[in-house]
Write a protein that holds these residues in place. Structure first.
Motif, mmCIF file in Angstrom:
data_model
loop_
_atom_site.group_PDB
_atom_site.id
_atom_site.type_symbol
_atom_site.label_atom_id
_atom_site.label_comp_id
_atom_site.label_asym_id
_atom_site.label_seq_id
_atom_site.Cartn_x
_atom_site.Cartn_y
_atom_site.Cartn_z
ATOM 1 N N GLN A 139 68.951 28.079 11.154
ATOM 2 C CA GLN A 139 68.867 26.987 12.108
ATOM 3 C C GLN A 139 68.418 27.478 13.481
ATOM 4 O O GLN A 139 67.596 26.842 14.143
ATOM 5 C CB GLN A 139 70.220 26.276 12.227
ATOM 6 C CG GLN A 139 70.160 25.040 13.131
ATOM 7 C CD GLN A 139 71.497 24.328 13.189
ATOM 8 O OE1 GLN A 139 72.487 24.793 12.628
ATOM 9 N NE2 GLN A 139 71.532 23.186 13.868
ATOM 10 N N ASN A 204 63.989 23.094 10.614
ATOM 11 C CA ASN A 204 65.052 22.143 10.891
ATOM 12 C C ASN A 204 64.516 20.728 11.018
ATOM 13 O O ASN A 204 65.179 19.770 10.651
ATOM 14 C CB ASN A 204 65.796 22.532 12.167
ATOM 15 C CG ASN A 204 66.725 23.699 11.944
ATOM 16 O OD1 ASN A 204 67.827 23.534 11.456
ATOM 17 N ND2 ASN A 204 66.269 24.896 12.266
ATOM 18 N N CYS A 223 70.572 21.494 8.838
ATOM 19 C CA CYS A 223 71.316 22.510 9.577
ATOM 20 C C CYS A 223 71.866 23.546 8.606
ATOM 21 O O CYS A 223 72.928 23.363 8.006
ATOM 22 C CB CYS A 223 72.452 21.871 10.384
ATOM 23 S SG CYS A 223 71.862 20.699 11.625
#
Length: 231
Positions: A139, A204, A223
């Protein structure tokens, strides 16, 4: 496996592209003696590596090598296609990877063109997820161009990282480049000292293959593999 059922240039309708030992009549290169029924002299994939010793030695080998072996993708003697493949790409890839994932409303150009090899080597790679160049899946990672080698092969680094070039990609707040705001590390000062927050990685917000939304934008942000925010 070896013959075109309708016709061809070669005698016996044998497929045009042939494995060199087969084309040369050298059955013993891979098979045992006729008295033994021409049995393969060991594990098929290991027999193949007798000539193709680089296959499967990569840091991250293709999972199909262990699951299906060489003959899962290649014909042993002759075939219509290059590399003695059992089917053309991407149809060969879709025999394992579900095709709907690559055929949503917005499709990444390499996926639309069926060019899986533009990003993924067929047998193995130095990078994780069978990628030709680095591509972070975490992430957050500290920004460095080398970490985004796969994306920056086609996409202009400056357009994504220059804070003043917001108009170049359309992801902007006035003239502020929101790609740069997300990708680049954010440095802040407080009475506790300097704090550096790593940037948010491409995957992401974007799916690298296809999405139902424009510009390959995910409907739900990813995430670390967990859906965390709906756009």
């Amino acid at each position: 496996e070896c013959h075109d059922p309708h016709g061809g240039e070669a005698a016996g309708f044998v497929h045009e592209r042939r494995h060199p030992p087969f084309a040369e009549g050298d059955c013993g290169a891979c098979h045992g003696k006729p008295a033994g029924g021409w049995k393969i002299g060991g594990d098929i994939s290991e027999v193949c590596r007798g000539c193709h010793d680089e296959i499967g030695r990569e840091k991250h080998p293709h999972g199909a090598l262990a699951a299906k072996g060489c003959l899962g993708c290649h014909r042993a003697h002759a075939a219509r296609g290059k590399g003695l493949l059992r089917a053309v790409r991407p149809m060969l890839c879709f025999s394992c990877h579900p095709s709907p994932r690559f055929a949503q409303q917005t499709i990444h150009d390499p996926a639309r063109e069926g060019d899986c090899a533009a990003c993924h080597p067929a047998h193995g790679a130095t990078n994780e997820h069978l990628l030709v160049r680095p591509y972070p899946i975490e992430q957050y990672v500290p920004y460095a161009p080398g970490r985004y080698g796969l994306c920056l092969e086609c996409h202009d680094e400056s357009a994504l990282t220059d804070p003043e070039r917001g108009g170049d990609t359309g992801f902007a707040n006035g003239t502020q480049n929101l790609h740069a705001l997300h990708l680049r590390d954010r440095v802040s000062q407080s009475e506790l000292g300097t704090r550096v927050q790593p940037g948010v990685t491409c995957r992401n917000c974007h799916d690298p293959h296809s999405t139902e939304a424009p510009r390959l934008i995910r409907r739900v942000l990813d995430c670390n593999g967990v859906p965390c925010l709906q756009i």
